[in-house]
Design an enzyme around this catalytic site. Structure first.
Site, PDB file in Angstrom:
ATOM      1  N   HIS A 241      -0.011  12.614  44.999  1.00  0.00           N
ATOM      2  CA  HIS A 241       0.780  12.099  43.886  1.00  0.00           C
ATOM      3  C   HIS A 241       1.493  13.292  43.251  1.00  0.00           C
ATOM      4  CE1 HIS A 241       1.817  10.128  40.136  1.00  0.00           C
ATOM      5  NE2 HIS A 241       1.487   8.977  40.698  1.00  0.00           N
ATOM      6  N   ARG A 261       7.680   9.344  34.101  1.00  0.00           N
ATOM      7  CA  ARG A 261       9.033   9.578  34.629  1.00  0.00           C
ATOM      8  C   ARG A 261       9.862   8.304  34.525  1.00  0.00           C
ATOM      9  NH1 ARG A 261       7.948  10.744  40.036  1.00  0.00           N
ATOM     10  NH2 ARG A 261       5.752  10.420  39.612  1.00  0.00           N
TER      11      ARG A 261
END
Ligand SMILES: Cc1cc2nc3c(=O)[nH]c(=O)nc-3n(C[C@H](O)[C@H](O)[C@H](O)COP(=O)(O)OP(=O)(O)OC[C@H]3O[C@@H](n4cnc5c(N)ncnc54)[C@H](O)[C@@H]3O)c2cc1C
Length: 581
Positions: A241, A261
């Site tokens: 990740h 994000r």
């Protein structure tokens, strides 16, 4: 244990190793298929399995938000984004059964988010064509565990906690049981069973930084199978990740959700450059997981990393009230661990090992090459290929858990217990004796193994680095032979670490060797010396097996996709990258 070995013998028709979502669903299914003599156990406390960490959701093409969605499209997404090496028969089965599996959880009381008109809400996950993830806030895994545990309790299935399986016992090519240590009570248990289900989770914790907690995802399921001679498939496929915490040390690896994000968080290197423009200008921070993870890795490698070896993730442009509303867990996480207020300060992040696509080689019914031994959940391979879609692993646990429980019950009905050579079985446990001596620190070598994996078989690999890594692992294995811990079983956490570490070597070698063999880049496997995907040679799975001379590898062609899903693979609607959760 020196001298006579005292042990307790427990017999059960079906022994389930692991009480995460996969093990619990298998237990429920075994019961509903007529089995009554079942034991489901875990090495941690009841209810405390890695599954509770799962946040974002579980996939099913319910079409509640996007009526054009279908199980075929779900399967096509899974196969394409899995780098086309998942077995389409397993994927089809999972995606076709997904709506039933999710609605069953709802029927059992899962409080998935609903629209005002009662439809289950679905949200986007990366690389999914339509909104398909069903969720309970950011605690979907915990909610599933709550519901599954209640169903296990309702059926009065016997459960055990703090029981650590040390080795499996087979008689010829049939499973006979398993040996365990109860570190809480300080006793040895010899389990005899007609069928055994391995539901012991994945192996991300062979890496320094992992989004799992320190005491789980150690690869026990794959290692126990490997020791019995069962094959492991696609071990090189480890999902990293992009954003995990990097500081302080005790928080290293903890997941920083993609939602940061998705909500507008920007990535900067230590020089203050918004570097994603160099790697993925189309979507910048919202590129696919493997692309963003590689970009961060490259920046750090180039010397553009922060003091602690990460990059900056900045969400300070978002008002605090909105952060508290949309990212409350992240706010708390950084406050608690790093004393950082993310509404005012940047987050220091770096990639973290998050999921293992590889694992035990099983048939579509979860059977291994040892009769009576089944495997399910993150312990197995083949369902996700080279990359796992967010929301598909929780789905895998309940779909295949149901199948495996049913199969184990059918086998237990028609078979009797296998006679076991007790003397030989106890010789296995006596091997633990070899660890006893003047107390040492097994975690030192374990940490070196993890570091070697991180440095040599991490996000970007090449022949030279992998080969050097393999030599390092072999050297550490030789050094580990001299490791001793204080004698005794009760509360002996050093012994537990020693056994877990001893098991890691086989897995690490399987990962390194498979990564060396796959001379291409595909999904999560990125070789800097072979940066392109090579479909001519590598539409294949790599199977690792134990042999007298170490790990031996074989290659198996991936079956060609046929039927309706083949059409959707060719004609999939254009995928928008929507990484909002
Ligand atoms: C931070 C995070 C977020 C995630 N979010 C999502 C998400 O939103 N959606 C999604 O689909 N997936 C998600 N995942 C992945 C998903 O959580 C896992 O793949 C899934 O929960 C695995 O379930 P499992 O039952 O196979 O194994 P686990 O839940 O890991 O359970 C393993 C069990 O085996 C037991 N065990 C292990 N070794 C032994 C031994 N030697 N002896 C006895 N018992 C043993 C353990 O005690 C435990 O009970 C996420 C993962 C992480 C880390």
């Amino acid at each position: 244990m020196q001298g006579r070995i005292v042990y307790r013998e427990i017999k059960a028709d079906i022994l389930i190793i692991g009480t995460g979502a996969a093990g619990l669903r298998a237990a429920i299914s075994a019961y509903d298929s007529g089995a009554r003599d079942i034991i489901a156990l875990g090495k941690c406390k009841w209810g405390d399995a890695h599954t509770i960490l799962a946040t974002g959701g579980i996939n099913a093409a319910l079409g509640t938000m996007d009526p054009k969605d279908s199980w075929m499209l779900h399967a096509a997404d899974t196969i394409i984004d899995g780098g086309s090496i998942a077995d389409f028969r397993y994927v089809n089965l999972m995606c076709r059964d997904a709506p039933r599996a999710v609605m069953e959880l709802v029927k059992w009381g899962a409080r998935f988010h609903k629209e005002p008109d009662g439809r289950v809400t679905q949200r986007f996950f990366g690389a999914a064509t339509y909104r398909r993830a069903c969720f309970y806030g950011d605690q979907t895994g915990k909610e599933m565990m709550r519901v599954l545990m209640a169903q296990v309790r309702k059926r009065r299935i016997r459960t055990m906690e703090d029981v650590f399986i040390v080795s499996m016992i087979a008689s010829g090519k049939r499973v006979a049981g398993a040996l365990a240590i109860d570190f809480f009570k300080g006793e040895i248990i010899l389990f005899r069973a007609k069928a055994v289900v391995l539901a012991a989770g994945g192996y991300t914790k062979v890496y320094t930084r992992s989004s799992s907690r320190s005491y789980e995802n150690q690869g026990d399921g794959a290692a126990l199978a490997l020791e019995l001679g069962v094959g492991l498939v696609d071990m090189e496929m480890v999902q990293f990740h992009p954003t995990g915490m990097i500081y302080p040390k005790q928080a290293q690896g903890i997941l920083v959700t993609e939602a940061v994000r998705g909500e507008g968080g920007l990535l900067f290197n230590a020089k203050g450059e918004r570097f994603m423009g160099r790697y993925y200008p189309e979507k910048m921070e919202l590129g696919p997981r493997d692309v963003v993870a590689r970009a961060i890795y490259m920046e750090i490698k180039k010397g553009n990393g922060t003091k602690h070896g990460g990059v900056w993730l900045d969400i300070t442009s978002m008002p605090k009230a909105k952060i508290l509303e949309r990212l409350p867990k992240m706010y708390r996480q950084f406050k608690e661990y790093a004393h950082v207020d993310i509404s005012k300060q940047r987050m220091e992040v770096a990639p973290t090992a998050h999921y293992t696509m590889g694992g035990v080689d099983v048939s579509i019914k979860g059977e291994t090459s040892i009769k009576g031994l089944y495997a399910v959940g993150e312990t197995v391979g083949q369902v996700h290929g080279a990359n796992r879609l967010g929301g598909n692993s929780l789905l895998e646990t309940v779909v295949f858990g149901r199948i495996v429980g049913r199969e184990a019950a059918a086998l237990a009905k028609r078979q009797d217990f296998v006679e076991i050579d007790r003397k030989r079985a106890l010789e296995e446990i006596a091997k633990v004796d070899r660890f006893f001596g003047k107390g040492g620190k097994p975690e030192d070598i374990r940490d070196e193994v993890r570091r070697a994996m991180w440095d040599h078989a991490g996000i970007a690999r090449d022949r030279k680095t992998l080969a050097a890594g393999l030599r390092k692992i072999e050297k550490l294995e030789r050094r580990f032979r001299a490791v001793r811990v204080r004698p005794g079983l009760k509360g002996n956490s050093d012994l537990k670490i020693a056994i877990e570490t001893a098991r890691m070597f086989g897995l690490c070698k399987a990962i390194m060797q498979s990564a060396l063999m796959r001379t291409e880049s595909r999904g999560a496997h990125y070789r800097t010396d072979y940066p392109k995907r090579d479909d001519r040679k590598w539409m294949a799975n790599i199977v690792a097996k134990r042999s007298a001379d170490g790990i031996k590898l074989g290659v198996r062609k991936v079956p060609t996709v046929t039927g309706p899903v083949a059409y959707y693979i060719k004609h999939r609607p254009k995928v928008e990258v929507k990484l909002l959760e």
